[in-house]
Design a protein around this motif. Structure first.
Motif, PDB file in Angstrom:
ATOM      1  N   SER A   1       0.857  -1.179   0.000  1.00 45.10           N
ATOM      2  CA  SER A   1       0.000   0.000   0.000  1.00 45.10           C
ATOM      3  C   SER A   1       0.896   1.232   0.000  1.00 45.10           C
ATOM      4  CB  SER A   1      -0.930   0.019   1.222  1.00 45.10           C
ATOM      5  OG  SER A   1      -0.173   0.110   2.409  1.00 45.10           O
ATOM      6  N   VAL A   2       0.300   2.385  -0.266  1.00 46.15           N
ATOM      7  CA  VAL A   2       1.080   3.631  -0.216  1.00 46.15           C
ATOM      8  C   VAL A   2       0.335   4.639   0.663  1.00 46.15           C
ATOM      9  CG1 VAL A   2       2.121   3.316  -2.494  1.00 46.15           C
ATOM     10  CG2 VAL A   2      -0.021   4.591  -2.290  1.00 46.15           C
ATOM     11  N   ARG A   3       1.077   5.585   1.222  1.00 45.50           N
ATOM     12  CA  ARG A   3       0.470   6.632   2.045  1.00 45.50           C
ATOM     13  C   ARG A   3       1.386   7.851   2.026  1.00 45.50           C
ATOM     14  NH1 ARG A   3       1.651   4.294   8.145  1.00 45.50           N
ATOM     15  NH2 ARG A   3       3.892   4.145   7.970  1.00 45.50           N
ATOM     16  N   ARG A   4       0.806   8.986   2.424  1.00 44.88           N
ATOM     17  CA  ARG A   4       1.638  10.166   2.637  1.00 44.88           C
ATOM     18  C   ARG A   4       2.459   9.900   3.889  1.00 44.88           C
ATOM     19  NH1 ARG A   4       1.719  13.040  -2.004  1.00 44.88           N
ATOM     20  NH2 ARG A   4      -0.353  13.749  -2.635  1.00 44.88           N
ATOM     21  N   PRO A   5       3.739  10.275   3.897  1.00 49.64           N
ATOM     22  CA  PRO A   5       4.565   9.998   5.070  1.00 49.64           C
ATOM     23  C   PRO A   5       3.882  10.458   6.359  1.00 49.64           C
ATOM     24  CG  PRO A   5       5.890  10.969   3.337  1.00 49.64           C
ATOM     25  CD  PRO A   5       4.467  11.000   2.862  1.00 49.64           C
ATOM     26  N   GLY A   6       3.839   9.564   7.345  1.00 50.10           N
ATOM     27  CA  GLY A   6       3.277   9.923   8.643  1.00 50.10           C
ATOM     28  C   GLY A   6       1.779   9.724   8.755  1.00 50.10           C
ATOM     29  N   GLU A   7       1.110   9.490   7.637  1.00 53.05           N
ATOM     30  CA  GLU A   7      -0.347   9.312   7.710  1.00 53.05           C
ATOM     31  C   GLU A   7      -0.727   7.857   7.966  1.00 53.05           C
ATOM     32  OE1 GLU A   7      -2.403  11.120   4.466  1.00 53.05           O
ATOM     33  OE2 GLU A   7      -1.727  13.126   5.029  1.00 53.05           O
ATOM     34  N   ALA A   8      -2.054   7.618   8.125  1.00 59.38           N
ATOM     35  CA  ALA A   8      -2.530   6.262   8.403  1.00 59.38           C
ATOM     36  C   ALA A   8      -2.304   5.372   7.181  1.00 59.38           C
ATOM     37  CB  ALA A   8      -4.013   6.298   8.743  1.00 59.38           C
ATOM     38  N   LEU A   9      -2.333   4.045   7.411  1.00 61.20           N
ATOM     39  CA  LEU A   9      -2.110   3.093   6.331  1.00 61.20           C
ATOM     40  C   LEU A   9      -3.144   3.248   5.223  1.00 61.20           C
ATOM     41  CD1 LEU A   9      -1.343  -0.208   8.322  1.00 61.20           C
ATOM     42  CD2 LEU A   9       0.276   1.177   7.014  1.00 61.20           C
ATOM     43  N   GLY A  10      -2.692   3.086   3.976  1.00 62.85           N
ATOM     44  CA  GLY A  10      -3.606   3.119   2.842  1.00 62.85           C
ATOM     45  C   GLY A  10      -4.213   1.744   2.604  1.00 62.85           C
ATOM     46  N   THR A  11      -5.118   1.670   1.623  1.00 68.38           N
ATOM     47  CA  THR A  11      -5.709   0.374   1.271  1.00 68.38           C
ATOM     48  C   THR A  11      -4.669  -0.456   0.541  1.00 68.38           C
ATOM     49  OG1 THR A  11      -7.821   1.461   1.003  1.00 68.38           O
ATOM     50  CG2 THR A  11      -7.610  -0.728   0.028  1.00 68.38           C
ATOM     51  N   ARG A  12      -4.594  -1.746   0.889  1.00 67.46           N
ATOM     52  CA  ARG A  12      -3.526  -2.565   0.307  1.00 67.46           C
ATOM     53  C   ARG A  12      -4.040  -3.493  -0.789  1.00 67.46           C
ATOM     54  NH1 ARG A  12      -4.775  -5.630   5.069  1.00 67.46           N
ATOM     55  NH2 ARG A  12      -5.363  -7.745   4.443  1.00 67.46           N
ATOM     56  N   CYS A  13      -3.118  -3.894  -1.641  1.00 61.04           N
ATOM     57  CA  CYS A  13      -3.387  -4.951  -2.606  1.00 61.04           C
ATOM     58  C   CYS A  13      -2.387  -6.071  -2.343  1.00 61.04           C
ATOM     59  CB  CYS A  13      -3.234  -4.457  -4.036  1.00 61.04           C
ATOM     60  SG  CYS A  13      -4.553  -3.327  -4.504  1.00 61.04           S
ATOM     61  N   GLU A  14      -2.842  -7.301  -2.561  1.00 61.20           N
ATOM     62  CA  GLU A  14      -1.970  -8.438  -2.329  1.00 61.20           C
ATOM     63  C   GLU A  14      -1.515  -9.005  -3.668  1.00 61.20           C
ATOM     64  OE1 GLU A  14      -3.822 -11.765  -0.377  1.00 61.20           O
ATOM     65  OE2 GLU A  14      -1.897 -12.686   0.120  1.00 61.20           O
ATOM     66  N   ILE A  15      -0.219  -9.101  -3.862  1.00 60.19           N
ATOM     67  CA  ILE A  15       0.316  -9.687  -5.094  1.00 60.19           C
ATOM     68  C   ILE A  15       0.740 -11.114  -4.760  1.00 60.19           C
ATOM     69  CG2 ILE A  15       1.837  -9.332  -7.065  1.00 60.19           C
ATOM     70  CD1 ILE A  15       2.461  -6.557  -5.758  1.00 60.19           C
ATOM     71  N   LYS A  16       0.122 -12.071  -5.449  1.00 62.33           N
ATOM     72  CA  LYS A  16       0.278 -13.485  -5.123  1.00 62.33           C
ATOM     73  C   LYS A  16       1.458 -14.143  -5.812  1.00 62.33           C
ATOM     74  CE  LYS A  16      -3.275 -15.059  -2.617  1.00 62.33           C
ATOM     75  NZ  LYS A  16      -3.023 -15.778  -1.362  1.00 62.33           N
ATOM     76  N   ASN A  17       1.994 -15.170  -5.154  1.00 57.50           N
ATOM     77  CA  ASN A  17       2.888 -16.136  -5.785  1.00 57.50           C
ATOM     78  C   ASN A  17       4.107 -15.592  -6.488  1.00 57.50           C
ATOM     79  OD1 ASN A  17       2.358 -18.811  -5.307  1.00 57.50           O
ATOM     80  ND2 ASN A  17       0.513 -18.756  -6.587  1.00 57.50           N
ATOM     81  N   LEU A  18       4.877 -14.793  -5.790  1.00 56.26           N
ATOM     82  CA  LEU A  18       6.113 -14.271  -6.369  1.00 56.26           C
ATOM     83  C   LEU A  18       7.199 -15.314  -6.133  1.00 56.26           C
ATOM     84  CD1 LEU A  18       5.495 -10.731  -4.970  1.00 56.26           C
ATOM     85  CD2 LEU A  18       5.421 -11.373  -7.381  1.00 56.26           C
ATOM     86  N   ASN A  19       7.756 -15.833  -7.233  1.00 54.42           N
ATOM     87  CA  ASN A  19       8.678 -16.960  -7.064  1.00 54.42           C
ATOM     88  C   ASN A  19      10.133 -16.644  -7.358  1.00 54.42           C
ATOM     89  OD1 ASN A  19       8.554 -16.729  -9.767  1.00 54.42           O
ATOM     90  ND2 ASN A  19       7.708 -18.747 -10.180  1.00 54.42           N
ATOM     91  N   SER A  20      10.469 -15.352  -7.382  1.00 59.90           N
ATOM     92  CA  SER A  20      11.883 -14.982  -7.387  1.00 59.90           C
ATOM     93  C   SER A  20      11.995 -13.609  -6.745  1.00 59.90           C
ATOM     94  CB  SER A  20      12.474 -14.967  -8.799  1.00 59.90           C
ATOM     95  OG  SER A  20      12.238 -13.721  -9.424  1.00 59.90           O
ATOM     96  N   ILE A  21      13.176 -13.333  -6.200  1.00 59.75           N
ATOM     97  CA  ILE A  21      13.366 -12.048  -5.522  1.00 59.75           C
ATOM     98  C   ILE A  21      13.327 -10.911  -6.533  1.00 59.75           C
ATOM     99  CG2 ILE A  21      15.055 -10.679  -4.233  1.00 59.75           C
ATOM    100  CD1 ILE A  21      15.706 -13.193  -2.640  1.00 59.75           C
ATOM    101  N   ARG A  22      13.865 -11.183  -7.726  1.00 61.64           N
ATOM    102  CA  ARG A  22      13.858 -10.153  -8.757  1.00 61.64           C
ATOM    103  C   ARG A  22      12.422  -9.780  -9.158  1.00 61.64           C
ATOM    104  NH1 ARG A  22      14.655 -10.093 -14.533  1.00 61.64           N
ATOM    105  NH2 ARG A  22      14.440 -12.361 -14.538  1.00 61.64           N
ATOM    106  N   PHE A  23      11.583 -10.799  -9.373  1.00 56.90           N
ATOM    107  CA  PHE A  23      10.185 -10.523  -9.734  1.00 56.90           C
ATOM    108  C   PHE A  23       9.474  -9.790  -8.596  1.00 56.90           C
ATOM    109  CE2 PHE A  23       9.984 -14.405 -12.788  1.00 56.90           C
ATOM    110  CZ  PHE A  23      10.613 -13.663 -13.755  1.00 56.90           C
ATOM    111  N   MET A  24       9.814 -10.177  -7.363  1.00 60.67           N
ATOM    112  CA  MET A  24       9.152  -9.535  -6.229  1.00 60.67           C
ATOM    113  C   MET A  24       9.457  -8.039  -6.213  1.00 60.67           C
ATOM    114  SD  MET A  24       9.468 -10.405  -2.214  1.00 60.67           S
ATOM    115  CE  MET A  24      11.000  -9.528  -2.040  1.00 60.67           C
ATOM    116  N   ARG A  25      10.717  -7.699  -6.451  1.00 59.98           N
ATOM    117  CA  ARG A  25      11.088  -6.275  -6.478  1.00 59.98           C
ATOM    118  C   ARG A  25      10.348  -5.542  -7.579  1.00 59.98           C
ATOM    119  NH1 ARG A  25      17.148  -5.563  -4.585  1.00 59.98           N
ATOM    120  NH2 ARG A  25      16.663  -3.441  -5.139  1.00 59.98           N
TER     121      ARG A  25
END
Lengths: 95, 486
Positions: free
Chosen positions: B208-232
């Motif tokens: 998720s993203v937010r303005r620095p210091g503000e409350a958490l934003g709404t998140r999305c879940e990205i499934k099944n990342l099978n390498s560190i490079r893809f995850m980045r």
């Protein structure tokens, strides 16, 4: 707690049970009766009582890490409506 | 601070939490006696329990419990002496039971933490929310038939540990460092082989993203990342996507997304009306799992030295930098190799040889450390020859290349090729005298104040000796002779 028609339809979908539209209302009534019956348990004060997970206080049986099963693909696949190359075959599932 | 992202309307902060699924190293499955080996023929490693046949009952594999507890201890986490298996209900063709046996409200492991190493040598502590055991599903194969999906249940019922972090990461780099460190810990204690290609370790990223210091934003879940490079890539893409949506005045919809590695983008995976409702409840086939404190203590006492402790020890005992130490402890095998080389020798020299010459040669030859033609004692032998002045550091590089090629000990190569450093002062004095005699004008130039010329004289002598002249001695002799005429 009371179930409406939409909730019953949703539960049926989650359970993959086909329920005809005109059966939803009566089913909601039946389920509400069951829920009402179970809800009588709320009359008992269970504050501070740990939930009972078994009627017998016993340790679960555990297995050692030994391979003693498998190697019977033919039997595993025996009831499959369709199979090929030792796989179960189902309609295409694509995300 | 540098982790903040610049949008059109200001700065944004990324918030990332990871769920890592790690396949437990065990011979048999979590609740059945079928094998877990990778690459077997389809459905050959399936018991009737794994196939979800009616009436079959799960029986817990005690070795998997042990692995989960050991992992929890390695993550400095609280071990719950009572945990409960629950059914997570959903339908999918690769899960014949119609539910996954998992742990929900009472997992076996509670809160813990790990320290991650960032490229600048900094560290950061990332919280662990929980770890629980669960069954893996089977494998769906979509490319063998145009209109059908093929199902292999070999993986069905294999033990997974789901390790959930707190939302403590602020960049894709930190997420990568977290997975790297977690993988190292799992491999150190032998609870998971960490093989991402074979799917033994895979991650879901909550972004998720937010303005620095503000409350958490709404998140999305990205499934099944099978390498560190893809995850980045996936995390960076996803954060940029969310920032654009918010800056355009819309809102983020909480959803599950898939990373398409070919296109380098994430896309929505499930429609909203299909939102998951897993209806968890305690599995009536399995009693609560109870552990004795003594059992947990014994497992704790038997854990090997973990990467973080080893890193600290390497920094203190060998005087290594945080970065060097973190590279050397990343794999237990590398750490052991280094320690053998460094034992009783100059540790910085040992670290340099392992990290530059050895790693460089292995990379070039596409070999792993276990396939190295140069063993740790053998590399140690080479360093001994440098330390006692038998060969110069420069010659040593040639000797190493030869060792890597032939697998011979350093001493033999030095002997055979006559590479011994010339430290005989008589011979070196003669060489100095000869070069000075042959170049009187340069000698005069030096004596006239051009002291940089000493490098040129050094070069001439080293060249004439085939690199074998002892450079410290030559340098000293040159200064004496040249300065004598001032």
């Amino acid at each position: 707690m009371s179930l409406d028609k939409d909730t019953v339809r949703r539960i049926a979908t989650l359970a993959r049970i086909r329920v005809d539209e005109d059966a939803l209302e009566p089913l909601a009534g039946e389920l509400n009766n069951i829920l009402g019956w179970v809800e009588q348990l709320n009359e008992v004060d269970t504050e501070g009582v740990p939930s009972m997970t078994s009627v017998v206080e016993t340790e679960p049986f555990k297995r050692s890490d030994t391979v003693d099963d498998g190697g019977k693909a033919e039997q595993v696949l025996a009831n499959a409506p369709e199979e090929a190359e030792q796989f179960f075959v189902v309609p295409k599932v694509v995300e | 601070m540098s982790d903040l992202l610049k949008g059109r309307t200001g700065e944004w902060e990324m918030v990332i939490g990871l769920e890592v699924h790690a396949q437990v190293i065990a011979d048999a499955k979590l609740f059945s006696g079928a094998a877990t080996d990778f690459g077997a023929e389809p459905n050959e490693q399936v018991s009737f329990v794994d196939a979800g046949m009616p009436g079959m009952l799960p029986v817990l594999n005690e070795a998997c419990v042990e692995q989960a507890v050991r992992t929890g201890l390695a993550l400095n986490a609280e071990i719950n002496l009572q945990s409960i298996f629950a059914r997570k209900n959903y339908f999918y063709p690769d899960m014949p039971q119609g539910y996954q046996i998992s742990q929900y409200e009472d997992p076996i492991v509670g809160e813990g933490e790990i320290v991650i190493d960032l490229p600048d040598g900094e560290t950061r502590t990332i919280g662990i929310e929980r770890l629980h055991m669960e069954q893996d599903a089977g494998k769906s194969v979509h490319d063998r038939h145009p209109t059908k999906t093929y199902i292999d249940l070999n993986r069905s019922g294999v033990t997974l540990m789901e390790i959930v972090s707190k939302p403590d990461m602020r960049s894709a780099e930190q997420a990568a460092a977290y997975v790297t460190k977690l993988r190292a810990i799992l491999r150190y204690i032998g609870s998971c082989d960490g093989n991402m290609q074979e799917g033994s370790l895979r991650a879901d990223a909550n972004v998720s993203v937010r303005r620095p210091g503000e409350a958490l934003g709404t998140r999305c879940e990205i499934k099944n990342l099978n390498s560190i490079r893809f995850m980045r890539q996936a995390i960076d893409y996803e954060a940029a996507r969310q920032i654009e949506i918010i800056e355009d005045g819309s809102e983020i919809e909480q959803e599950t997304r898939l990373f398409d590695s070919g296109r380098g983008e994430t896309r929505s995976m499930r429609s909203k009306e299909d939102a998951h409702d897993y209806r968890y409840f305690p599995d009536p086939d399995l009693l609560p799992l109870r552990l004795e404190q003594g059992y947990v203590d014994a497992l704790k006492a038997s854990l090997p030295e973990l990467p973080e402790a080893k890193k600290q020890r390497f920094m203190e005992a060998f005087g290594l930098s945080a970065y060097d130490a973190s590279v050397l402890v990343a794999e237990r095998e590398t750490a052991d190799y280094f320690e053998t080389v460094a034992e009783g020798r100059d540790s910085k020299l040992a670290a340099n040889w392992v990290m530059s010459e050895l790693f460089g040669s292995l990379n070039k030859a596409e070999l792993s450390l276990s396939e190295s033609p140069v063993s740790a004692p053998s590399l140690g032998g080479l360093i001994d020859l440098i330390a006692d002045g038998t060969i110069s550091g420069r010659i040593a590089k040639d000797v190493f290349a030869d060792m890597f090629e032939t697998g011979k000990p350093a001493a033999d190569i030095v002997e055979e090729k006559g590479l011994k450093q010339v430290s005989d002062s008589g011979a070196l004095e003669a060489a100095v005298a000869e070069v000075m005699g042959a170049n009187p004008d340069r000698v005069a130039d030096y004596r006239g104040g051009n002291h940089k010329l000493i490098g040129w004289f050094m070069g001439q002598i080293m060249k004439a000796s085939g690199g074998k002249a002892n450079p410290q001695m030559v340098n000293q002799l040159l200064r004496e002779k040249l300065d004598a005429g001032d």
